[in-house]
Design a protein around this motif. Structure first.
Motif: not given
Length: 294
Positions: A211-220
């Motif tokens: 939720r804090l936008n630390k992930v793009h899609g399901n990528l770390m």
């Protein structure tokens, strides 16, 4: 007797099992941990929903526990930095007995309600902090003391216990009960009770980071590439997200301190590193939104 302490009626002859059956029994019992977490999914989601605005406003994640529960809290907090570039000072852990209790039991530490209160108060908790308090019994004095201090400060308190109607879950602002039942080795809550707590901590902290936008899609994509393995992972993630070849991905990553988020925006938007960082800042760290900004 607490449900987690009650002797299991299913495997009274555990010590006589041949090794294959013994191993199979111990493994099978862990599935009850998953079932207990699934049953608590609504409470876990409520905890995430309540925590995200506070953490987004600058709050800290503070873990509190004793014994196995406390060590699991330490583990979850420590792993947030390399996984999500989460600042060390915003993931704090309190373990009954202090740091030495990470490696050896400290007699009587978990029974000190006053010390729990003082240790939590010493962190100067604020309203935006989120305090995750863990105890299989749900009645560990040290943890309840910390709960009192956290509630006094106005911080969000999330109590995680493995027994129904436990004080920790009922007195916290949000309670999560993981009804794992008796352990296959009676009273050893490092087994499925501990497994259930680990799953919940993974779920809560990971969901907050998504939720804090630390992930793009399901990528770390907001990881810290602090060793050779993670450097390789940064290259692989960048290639996967952009379709770039390895030399291109490595070249751009070197220009942006191996920050995968920035590299993705550079490659997909064809902009300089500085501009990619500006776009990400405007998009509150969301790669998806940064790619759409003009």
């Amino acid at each position: 007797m607490l449900n987690t302490e009650r002797p299991s009626q299913e495997h009274a002859g555990l010590d006589e099992y041949p090794v294959p059956k013994l191993v199979g029994t111990l493994i099978a019992d862990q599935f009850q941990a998953v079932a207990a977490v699934q049953a608590a999914a609504g409470a876990i989601a409520a905890a995430v929903e309540a925590a995200v605005p506070r953490i987004a406003a600058g709050g800290r994640l503070i873990y509190v526990g004793a014994g196995t529960s406390g060590r699991l809290g330490v583990l979850d907090g420590v792993e947030l930095h390399p996984t999500f570039s989460w600042p060390h000072e915003r993931a704090l852990s309190l373990l009954a007995g202090g740091k030495r209790a990470m490696f050896a039991a400290v007699e009587g530490a978990e029974d000190d309600v006053k010390q729990g209160f003082l240790d939590l108060a010493a962190l100067l908790p604020q309203r935006d902090d989120v305090v995750l308090l863990l105890a299989a019994s749900g009645s560990t004095p040290y943890v309840l003391g910390a709960l009192d201090a956290a509630r006094t400060s106005g911080a969000l308190t999330i109590g995680i216990a493995n027994n129904a109607d436990a004080p920790l879950a009922t007195r916290a602002e949000l309670g999560i009960t993981l009804d794992t039942g008796p352990e296959v080795i009676s009273g050893s809550t490092r087994l499925k009770a501990g497994t259930s707590q680990k799953i919940v901590l993974n779920t809560i902290s990971s969901a907050i980071m998504v939720r804090l936008n630390k992930v793009h899609g399901n990528l770390m994509v907001d990881m810290k590439a602090t060793n050779a393995k993670l450097l390789r992972r940064a290259v692989a993630l960048t290639m996967h997200a952009t379709g770039a070849d390895e030399p291109s991905a490595r070249f751009v990553l070197e220009q942006c301190d191996h920050h995968v988020k920035v590299a993705i925006v550079v490659l997909l938007r064809q902009v300089p590193v500085a501009r990619a960082r500006e776009l990400l800042a405007q998009a509150h760290g969301s790669v998806r939104s940064a790619l759409l900004l003009q």
